[in-house]
Design an enzyme around this catalytic site. Sequence first.
Site, short mmCIF file in Angstrom:
data_model
loop_
_atom_site.label_atom_id
_atom_site.label_comp_id
_atom_site.label_asym_id
_atom_site.label_seq_id
_atom_site.Cartn_x
_atom_site.Cartn_y
_atom_site.Cartn_z
N LYS A 11 0.89 -0.99 -0.07
CA LYS A 11 0.07 0.19 -0.01
C LYS A 11 0.95 1.27 0.12
O LYS A 11 2.09 1.20 0.29
CB LYS A 11 -1.01 -0.01 1.01
N TYR A 51 -12.48 -2.31 -4.06
CA TYR A 51 -13.12 -2.08 -2.63
C TYR A 51 -14.68 -2.09 -2.68
O TYR A 51 -15.30 -1.68 -1.75
CB TYR A 51 -12.34 -1.21 -1.89
N ASN A 114 -2.03 0.37 6.89
CA ASN A 114 -1.60 -0.77 7.10
C ASN A 114 -0.72 -1.74 6.25
O ASN A 114 -0.54 -2.86 6.36
CB ASN A 114 -2.59 -1.80 7.69
N HIS A 117 -2.27 -5.48 1.48
CA HIS A 117 -3.51 -6.13 1.28
C HIS A 117 -3.22 -7.50 0.88
O HIS A 117 -2.21 -7.83 0.18
CB HIS A 117 -4.24 -5.53 0.21
N GLU A 128 -9.45 -11.05 -7.67
CA GLU A 128 -8.49 -9.75 -7.62
C GLU A 128 -7.15 -9.89 -8.68
O GLU A 128 -6.89 -8.88 -9.10
CB GLU A 128 -8.10 -9.80 -5.94
P1 RTP Z 1 -7.18 -6.24 3.41
O1 RTP Z 1 -8.45 -6.46 2.69
O2 RTP Z 1 -6.69 -4.63 3.03
O3 RTP Z 1 -6.29 -7.12 3.38
O4 RTP Z 1 -7.27 -5.98 4.91
P2 RTP Z 1 -8.22 -6.75 6.20
O5 RTP Z 1 -8.93 -7.90 5.16
O6 RTP Z 1 -7.40 -6.95 7.35
O7 RTP Z 1 -9.13 -5.45 6.39
P3 RTP Z 1 -10.68 -5.29 5.77
O8 RTP Z 1 -11.64 -5.25 6.84
O9 RTP Z 1 -11.07 -6.00 4.64
O10 RTP Z 1 -10.64 -3.56 5.33
C1 RTP Z 1 -10.09 -3.27 4.10
C2 RTP Z 1 -9.05 -2.18 4.54
O11 RTP Z 1 -9.74 -1.10 4.81
C3 RTP Z 1 -8.94 -0.27 5.62
N1 RTP Z 1 -9.66 -0.16 6.99
N2 RTP Z 1 -9.83 0.87 7.57
N3 RTP Z 1 -10.75 2.89 9.53
C4 RTP Z 1 -11.02 1.65 9.69
O12 RTP Z 1 -11.83 1.40 10.68
C5 RTP Z 1 -10.73 0.72 8.95
N4 RTP Z 1 -10.87 -0.59 8.77
C6 RTP Z 1 -10.41 -1.14 7.61
C7 RTP Z 1 -7.52 -1.23 5.96
O13 RTP Z 1 -6.82 -0.36 5.20
C8 RTP Z 1 -8.27 -2.42 5.49
O14 RTP Z 1 -7.00 -2.98 5.35
MG MG Z 2 -10.17 -7.76 3.32
#
Ligand code: RTP
Ligand code: MG
Length: 140
Positions: A11, A51, A114, A117, A128
């Site tokens: 990212k 997204y 973070n 992804h 994807e």
């Molecule tokens: P990713 O999809 O990026 O691998 O990460 P993940 O499954 O751990 O997280 P996900 O719930 O799918 O959320 C996608 C991305 O959105 C951002 N995020 N921001 N501000 C917030 O509360 C929040 N929560 C998630 C993060 O960049 C997350 O990786």
């Molecule tokens: Mg995710």
Amino acid sequence: MAANRTFSIIKPDATRRNLTGAVTKMLEDAGLRVVASKRIQMTRKQAEGFYAVHKERPFFDDLVAFMISGPVVVQVLEGEDAVKRNRDIMGATNPENAAEGTIRKAHAESIEANSVHGSDSDENAATEIAFFFKPEEIVG
Ligand code: RTP
Ligand code: MG
């Protein structure tokens, strides 16, 4: 489980800090092989499309703005149980909850910025990968 593939994004917070190599090394050390890679500037349309599943989430607009704030490196990773292996080395979404030794523990700045992804299922990995790569761009 047989070797398979997942999709990864390094990212903008990580590319900005010149961590492409450091992150990739952690992926490789975890047993994953980079079989496709390109550095791109995502368009707003691409980020919103990628997204789309999060469209109704409160963080959607911020997330899209963050993902287009600088270059990203999109990658296809190959390895045994690739989706889980990648999720394990990434660590928890919120770096405050990420385990020692994970990419997010080492490098993430916040729950949003973070660093990486990773696809969360084989089905999403296939979708994807196809979103960013033509089959001939992937060399296993
Ligand atoms: P990713 O999809 O990026 O691998 O990460 P993940 O499954 O751990 O997280 P996900 O719930 O799918 O959320 C996608 C991305 O959105 C951002 N995020 N921001 N501000 C917030 O509360 C929040 N929560 C998630 C993060 O960049 C997350 O990786
Ligand atoms: Mg995710």
